[in-house]
Design a protein around this motif. Structure first.
Motif, PDB file in Angstrom:
ATOM      1  N   GLU A 372       7.544  10.113   3.626  1.00  0.00           N
ATOM      2  CA  GLU A 372       7.945   8.996   3.035  1.00  0.00           C
ATOM      3  C   GLU A 372       8.375   7.876   4.206  1.00  0.00           C
ATOM      4  OE1 GLU A 372       7.396  10.957  -0.582  1.00  0.00           O
ATOM      5  OE2 GLU A 372       8.558  11.675   1.434  1.00  0.00           O
ATOM      6  N   ALA A 373       9.139   8.379   5.277  1.00  0.00           N
ATOM      7  CA  ALA A 373       9.509   8.098   6.504  1.00  0.00           C
ATOM      8  C   ALA A 373       8.333   7.049   7.114  1.00  0.00           C
ATOM      9  CB  ALA A 373      10.360   8.603   7.162  1.00  0.00           C
ATOM     10  N   GLU A 374       7.054   7.968   7.039  1.00  0.00           N
ATOM     11  CA  GLU A 374       6.052   7.545   7.700  1.00  0.00           C
ATOM     12  C   GLU A 374       5.037   6.753   7.099  1.00  0.00           C
ATOM     13  OE1 GLU A 374       7.106  11.910   9.346  1.00  0.00           O
ATOM     14  OE2 GLU A 374       7.106  10.798   7.505  1.00  0.00           O
ATOM     15  N   LEU A 375       4.819   7.127   5.710  1.00  0.00           N
ATOM     16  CA  LEU A 375       3.793   6.540   4.932  1.00  0.00           C
ATOM     17  C   LEU A 375       4.056   5.866   3.785  1.00  0.00           C
ATOM     18  CD1 LEU A 375       1.001   9.317   5.325  1.00  0.00           C
ATOM     19  CD2 LEU A 375       1.480   7.460   6.895  1.00  0.00           C
ATOM     20  N   GLY A 376       5.555   5.994   3.382  1.00  0.00           N
ATOM     21  CA  GLY A 376       6.002   5.131   2.130  1.00  0.00           C
ATOM     22  C   GLY A 376       6.071   3.858   1.808  1.00  0.00           C
ATOM     23  N   THR A 377       6.882   3.421   0.976  1.00  0.00           N
ATOM     24  CA  THR A 377       6.857   2.084   0.749  1.00  0.00           C
ATOM     25  C   THR A 377       7.434   1.370   1.869  1.00  0.00           C
ATOM     26  OG1 THR A 377       7.141   2.715  -1.744  1.00  0.00           O
ATOM     27  CG2 THR A 377       7.804   0.435  -1.018  1.00  0.00           C
ATOM     28  N   ASP A 378       6.882   0.065   2.080  1.00  0.00           N
ATOM     29  CA  ASP A 378       7.260  -0.637   3.162  1.00  0.00           C
ATOM     30  C   ASP A 378       7.171  -0.110   4.797  1.00  0.00           C
ATOM     31  OD1 ASP A 378       8.127  -2.325   1.074  1.00  0.00           O
ATOM     32  OD2 ASP A 378      10.432  -1.657   0.919  1.00  0.00           O
ATOM     33  N   THR A 379       6.224   0.675   4.766  1.00  0.00           N
ATOM     34  CA  THR A 379       6.066   1.333   5.961  1.00  0.00           C
ATOM     35  C   THR A 379       4.947   0.755   6.547  1.00  0.00           C
ATOM     36  OG1 THR A 379       4.777   3.315   5.428  1.00  0.00           O
ATOM     37  CG2 THR A 379       7.328   3.370   5.682  1.00  0.00           C
ATOM     38  N   ARG A 400      -9.832   4.181   0.400  1.00  0.00           N
ATOM     39  CA  ARG A 400      -8.576   4.257   0.784  1.00  0.00           C
ATOM     40  C   ARG A 400      -8.562   3.484   2.382  1.00  0.00           C
ATOM     41  NH1 ARG A 400      -3.487   4.175  -0.989  1.00  0.00           N
ATOM     42  NH2 ARG A 400      -3.409   2.709   0.558  1.00  0.00           N
ATOM     43  N   ALA A 401      -9.526   3.706   3.184  1.00  0.00           N
ATOM     44  CA  ALA A 401      -9.514   3.121   4.417  1.00  0.00           C
ATOM     45  C   ALA A 401      -9.463   1.718   4.390  1.00  0.00           C
ATOM     46  CB  ALA A 401     -10.378   3.835   5.369  1.00  0.00           C
ATOM     47  N   ALA A 402     -10.573   1.292   3.686  1.00  0.00           N
ATOM     48  CA  ALA A 402     -10.759  -0.106   3.577  1.00  0.00           C
ATOM     49  C   ALA A 402      -9.435  -0.845   3.040  1.00  0.00           C
ATOM     50  CB  ALA A 402     -11.775  -0.308   2.546  1.00  0.00           C
ATOM     51  N   LEU A 403      -8.899  -0.314   1.928  1.00  0.00           N
ATOM     52  CA  LEU A 403      -7.676  -0.951   1.387  1.00  0.00           C
ATOM     53  C   LEU A 403      -6.448  -1.041   2.271  1.00  0.00           C
ATOM     54  CD1 LEU A 403      -5.993  -1.951  -1.065  1.00  0.00           C
ATOM     55  CD2 LEU A 403      -5.420   0.545  -1.769  1.00  0.00           C
ATOM     56  N   THR A 404      -6.241   0.069   2.872  1.00  0.00           N
ATOM     57  CA  THR A 404      -4.931   0.232   4.023  1.00  0.00           C
ATOM     58  C   THR A 404      -5.350  -0.948   5.264  1.00  0.00           C
ATOM     59  OG1 THR A 404      -4.590   2.351   3.286  1.00  0.00           O
ATOM     60  CG2 THR A 404      -3.585   1.495   5.453  1.00  0.00           C
ATOM     61  N   LEU A 405      -6.382  -0.922   5.477  1.00  0.00           N
ATOM     62  CA  LEU A 405      -6.962  -1.774   6.726  1.00  0.00           C
ATOM     63  C   LEU A 405      -6.797  -3.187   6.181  1.00  0.00           C
ATOM     64  CD1 LEU A 405     -10.124   0.113   7.649  1.00  0.00           C
ATOM     65  CD2 LEU A 405      -8.163  -0.634   9.318  1.00  0.00           C
ATOM     66  N   ALA A 406      -7.302  -3.544   5.125  1.00  0.00           N
ATOM     67  CA  ALA A 406      -7.150  -4.999   4.782  1.00  0.00           C
ATOM     68  C   ALA A 406      -5.718  -5.419   4.355  1.00  0.00           C
ATOM     69  CB  ALA A 406      -7.728  -5.119   3.271  1.00  0.00           C
ATOM     70  N   GLN A 407      -4.719  -4.369   3.897  1.00  0.00           N
ATOM     71  CA  GLN A 407      -3.361  -4.565   3.915  1.00  0.00           C
ATOM     72  C   GLN A 407      -2.747  -4.990   4.927  1.00  0.00           C
ATOM     73  OE1 GLN A 407      -2.472  -1.234   1.392  1.00  0.00           O
ATOM     74  NE2 GLN A 407      -2.548  -2.097  -0.402  1.00  0.00           N
ATOM     75  N   ARG A 408      -3.264  -4.447   6.097  1.00  0.00           N
ATOM     76  CA  ARG A 408      -2.676  -4.622   7.264  1.00  0.00           C
ATOM     77  C   ARG A 408      -3.113  -5.715   8.112  1.00  0.00           C
ATOM     78  NH1 ARG A 408      -3.679  -0.637  11.368  1.00  0.00           N
ATOM     79  NH2 ARG A 408      -2.023  -1.824  12.583  1.00  0.00           N
ATOM     80  N   GLY A 409      -4.140  -6.428   7.618  1.00  0.00           N
ATOM     81  CA  GLY A 409      -4.389  -7.807   7.920  1.00  0.00           C
ATOM     82  C   GLY A 409      -5.839  -7.646   8.614  1.00  0.00           C
ATOM     83  N   HIS A 410      -6.572  -6.588   8.598  1.00  0.00           N
ATOM     84  CA  HIS A 410      -7.918  -6.405   9.241  1.00  0.00           C
ATOM     85  C   HIS A 410      -8.825  -7.184   8.508  1.00  0.00           C
ATOM     86  CE1 HIS A 410      -6.455  -4.157  12.565  1.00  0.00           C
ATOM     87  NE2 HIS A 410      -6.031  -3.298  12.022  1.00  0.00           N
ATOM     88  N   GLU A 411     -10.016  -7.802   9.127  1.00  0.00           N
ATOM     89  CA  GLU A 411     -11.048  -8.219   8.316  1.00  0.00           C
ATOM     90  C   GLU A 411     -12.146  -6.966   8.125  1.00  0.00           C
ATOM     91  OE1 GLU A 411     -14.962 -11.031   8.928  1.00  0.00           O
ATOM     92  OE2 GLU A 411     -13.193 -11.405  10.043  1.00  0.00           O
ATOM     93  N   VAL A 412     -12.346  -6.452   6.686  1.00  0.00           N
ATOM     94  CA  VAL A 412     -13.031  -5.235   6.468  1.00  0.00           C
ATOM     95  C   VAL A 412     -14.277  -5.508   5.780  1.00  0.00           C
ATOM     96  CG1 VAL A 412     -12.546  -3.088   5.369  1.00  0.00           C
ATOM     97  CG2 VAL A 412     -10.824  -4.134   6.392  1.00  0.00           C
ATOM     98  N   THR A 413     -15.128  -4.967   6.036  1.00  0.00           N
ATOM     99  CA  THR A 413     -16.591  -4.839   5.064  1.00  0.00           C
ATOM    100  C   THR A 413     -16.660  -3.294   4.859  1.00  0.00           C
ATOM    101  OG1 THR A 413     -17.531  -6.679   6.341  1.00  0.00           O
ATOM    102  CG2 THR A 413     -19.056  -5.327   5.092  1.00  0.00           C
ATOM    103  N   LEU A 414     -17.144  -3.193   3.423  1.00  0.00           N
ATOM    104  CA  LEU A 414     -16.999  -1.742   2.900  1.00  0.00           C
ATOM    105  C   LEU A 414     -18.771  -1.653   2.815  1.00  0.00           C
ATOM    106  CD1 LEU A 414     -16.252   1.105   2.143  1.00  0.00           C
ATOM    107  CD2 LEU A 414     -15.541  -0.021  -0.191  1.00  0.00           C
ATOM    108  N   PHE A 415     -19.215  -0.697   3.384  1.00  0.00           N
ATOM    109  CA  PHE A 415     -20.609  -0.581   3.031  1.00  0.00           C
ATOM    110  C   PHE A 415     -20.817   0.795   2.004  1.00  0.00           C
ATOM    111  CE2 PHE A 415     -21.077  -2.561   6.780  1.00  0.00           C
ATOM    112  CZ  PHE A 415     -22.046  -3.810   6.681  1.00  0.00           C
ATOM    113  N   GLU A 416     -21.736   0.708   0.856  1.00  0.00           N
ATOM    114  CA  GLU A 416     -21.880   1.880   0.259  1.00  0.00           C
ATOM    115  C   GLU A 416     -23.378   1.794  -0.299  1.00  0.00           C
ATOM    116  OE1 GLU A 416     -22.842   4.940  -2.052  1.00  0.00           O
ATOM    117  OE2 GLU A 416     -20.947   4.911  -1.117  1.00  0.00           O
TER     118      GLU A 416
END
Length: 666
Positions: A372-379, A400-416
């Motif tokens: 939680e200290a490293e990855l929890g709410t508000d970290t 998961r990678a795309a979601l976290t990257l976007a939440q951090r402010g990166h511009e993300v394109t997800l290819f499937e």
């Protein structure tokens, strides 16, 4: 308009204390323990759940005596060394308005002496169905030691600033439950024979606990609502009488109700497909017997709707949750704010149970658990250098990678490259028994909908197209593909032969994924060959049998799906499959396939036996990492990270964990 969960968020008096709502985090092991004591990770773990809005927390079961030590990671509640850490824990939890309780307990016969090198103690010398170690039948001196252990545990809980004590050991077939049940208590002294005698040790412990904590702290008990189908075991009507007898002491403030023993562990912590709220009706009968006391109802309470129903319908006064709050510690706040779609669902995979066998607690799709200290709410830190990032692969790891990257402010394109997101979770979820697993992908998809991630379906990313796109960084989550050779790990040298077992190239030989996606194309008689020992083979076998195929599950191992022992549902899965008609064949490997005949080889004797007719063969023999894109990008000098199965085919948890870490590094 009235709040849809008005009952759930109403305060309630529990003895001398006031809980801010009706959500109770019930006790569960964390394995964050060091030297039989709490750690800073415990403080972070419990504080995270308190911050998430829970009303009451009962911490993990704590040993009242050295003889209850199934593994090294157990708190010694009888040791005064716990007091300073109790104070840290209570301060952290109280900061967010939650109550915090200790849970002293003893396992009795449901353990062994491997770790502590001590004999197992029990009321009578009857081995447990899981550990099967012959117990020492306790004498009066032993009983006195147990009484003293519970006494010290209560004393130290009070001195540590906790809000109370939940006496455990009655539920789940532990020591006090063993004294209560005629099935496990064959004593002829003052602790056996009559109901009054079997209850004696319990009432003595309750009296000592109340004396130690005084009138200003909470005293509760955790009991069963049903032991399950144990011959001469305690059923709901028996537990209701026990609840009444305990309430009549006037010394307790609440009763928390659970179910099951180690003979029926899928009543304690069931996996999917056990329905939500399966304990409600049994708990309702307990509540009717003790109307004056708050009663906690539990049993896969995963949705706010079910939790609200349990209270509104009178089955209980509070709702107990463990795995639900492991999956999402913010469940209470999200339910209160009516953000139901934001709740990360508990899917009943029991990865949490499997993880504590050899490591600290983890959740199949919440990477922050125990960290939680490293990855929890508000970290999550917003980047000050936004990048253009491509994520390749729309399975759980890629999403998961795309979601976290976007939440951090990166511009993300997800290819499937496929037509939908979800990856291998989607084909597992095609089995009705495992349909809940689809929520792993479903939750990530819904969360991506609230971001600016650009999703490209039906597009296969290549080294050239990614370079042309000018991305600053790439995360590769291309997963794996099932092996089709049929080779067993018993013959590693043969893995160099890509042609595989003779006959695997026939049209009627398929992978588990193909069988789940297109079962109607398989013949009536299907052989599933498993060389892994995990969940994949039983998922496909159960699905095919349910869809009117006759299935024989063949494995090189000495039992079917032994890895499910870690998730505690191996017996339940075996029962479901065998009741449905699936035939188990162990210690065999596929030697050859010739049209509709399969030759099986005994892995110990090399004897060959034939199966005929076998219309279709399903191979579950591992997977191959799809890593070509990663190595191509790496060679081209692109900043690239690989996560999940394209590194090495493993579990959903590993893909999500690695994706989260990778996204935080960019």
């Amino acid at each position: 308009m009235a709040h849809p969960y008005a009952h759930l968020f109403e305060p309630i008096k529990i003895g001398p204390k006031l809980a801010k709502n009706r959500i109770w985090m019930t006790a569960h092991s964390t394995q964050l323990v060091k030297d039989h004591n709490f750690t800073d990770r415990h403080v972070e773990y419990y504080a995270e759940r308190a911050k998430g809005g829970v009303g009451v927390i009962t911490m993990e079961a704590m040993a009242t005596h050295p003889t209850t030590q199934p593994y090294a990671g157990k708190i010694h509640a009888f040791d005064p060394a716990v007091i300073p850490n109790y104070k840290k824990l209570s301060a952290a939890v109280h900061e967010h308005g939650a109550l915090l309780l200790a849970q002293p307990w003893h396992r009795g016969r449901e353990t062994n002496g491997v770790v502590n090198r001590l004999p197992v103690w029990a009321p009578s010398a009857i081995p447990d169905t899981v550990y099967r170690e012959m117990p020492h039948a306790m004498d009066q001196e032993n009983i006195n030691e147990i009484l003293e252990g519970y006494t010290l545990a209560a004393r130290y809980a009070a001195e540590g600033g906790l809000d109370g004590v939940e006496v455990h050991g009655l539920a789940h077939g532990y020591l006090l439950g063993q004294f209560l049940s005629p099935a496990t208590n064959h004593r002829t002294d003052q602790y056996g024979g009559s109901d009054e005698n079997r209850l004696r040790i319990v009432l003595d412990i309750i009296e000592r606990t109340r004396r130690e904590v005084g009138p200003d702290l909470i005293v509760g008990v955790r009991i069963n609502g049903d032991d399950g189908e144990v011959e001469d075991g305690l059923r709901t009507e028996h537990w209701a009488k026990i609840a009444r007898a305990i309430a009549d002491t006037g010394m307790i403030d609440y009763i928390s109700v659970s179910q099951g023993t180690y003979q029926n562990r899928m009543l304690i912590y069931p996996t999917t497909p056990r329905e939500q709220g399966y304990q409600i009706e049994a708990t309702r009968q307990i509540k009717q017997m003790v109307p004056e006391l708050p009663v906690v109802v539990a049993g896969r309470m995963t949705s706010p709707e079910k939790a609200e129903f349990a209270i509104a319908s009178g089955a209980g006064d509070m709702v107990g949750m463990a795995r639900t709050l492991i999956a999402d510690p913010e469940w209470p706040n999200k339910a209160r704010e009516q953000r139901e779609t934001d709740i990360r669902p508990c899917v009943g995979a029991n990865h949490c149970m499997a993880s504590i066998v050899s490591a600290p607690l983890a959740c199949i799709h919440n990477p922050a658990v125990g960290r939680e200290a490293e990855l929890g709410t508000d970290t999550l830190q917003i980047t000050d250098r936004p990048k253009s990032v491509a994520v390749v692969g729309g399975g759980p790891g890629g999403m998961r990678a795309a979601l976290t990257l976007a939440q951090r402010g990166h511009e993300v394109t997800l290819f499937e490259k496929g037509s939908e997101l979800g990856g291998q979770v989607n084909w597992i979820a095609r089995s009705e028994a495992y349909s809940e697993w689809g929520s792993i992908a479903g939750w990530l998809i819904s969360q991506l909908g609230g971001t600016n991630v650009k999703i490209e379906l039906g597009v296969e990313a290549t080294v050239e197209s990614l370079q042309a796109g000018g991305y600053d960084s790439v995360v590769v989550a291309t997963g794996s593909t099932p092996l089709r050779t049929g080779w067993s790990v018993n013959h590693p040298v043969r893995w160099a032969n890509p042609d595989g077992v003779p006959g695997v190239d026939q049209f009627n030989v398929v992978t588990a994924q193909e069988a789940l996606l297109n079962h109607s194309e398989l013949g009536p008689n299907v052989m599933v060959f498993d060389d892994i020992g995990g969940r994949q083979a039983v998922v496909v076998a159960e699905h095919l049998q349910a869809n009117r195929h006759q299935v024989e599950l063949v494995t090189t191992l000495s039992s079917v799906a032994p890895e499910l022992s870690a998730t505690r549902d191996v017996g339940w899965v075996h029962k479901r499959l065998r009741t449905a008609g699936v035939v188990f064949t162990t210690n065999r490997e596929v030697a050859a396939i010739d049209e509709d005949r399969v030759s099986l080889r005994d892995v110990h004797t090399d004897e060959i036996e034939e199966r005929e007719p076998v219309d279709s063969v399903v191979l579950v023999t591992g997977s191959k990492a799809e890593d070509a894109l990663y190595y191509g990008l790496k060679q081209a000098g692109v900043e690239v990270r690989a996560v999940g199965d394209c590194v090495s085919p493993r579990r959903v948890f590993n893909a999500i964990w690695e994706a989260e870490l990778a996204a935080r590094e960019i």
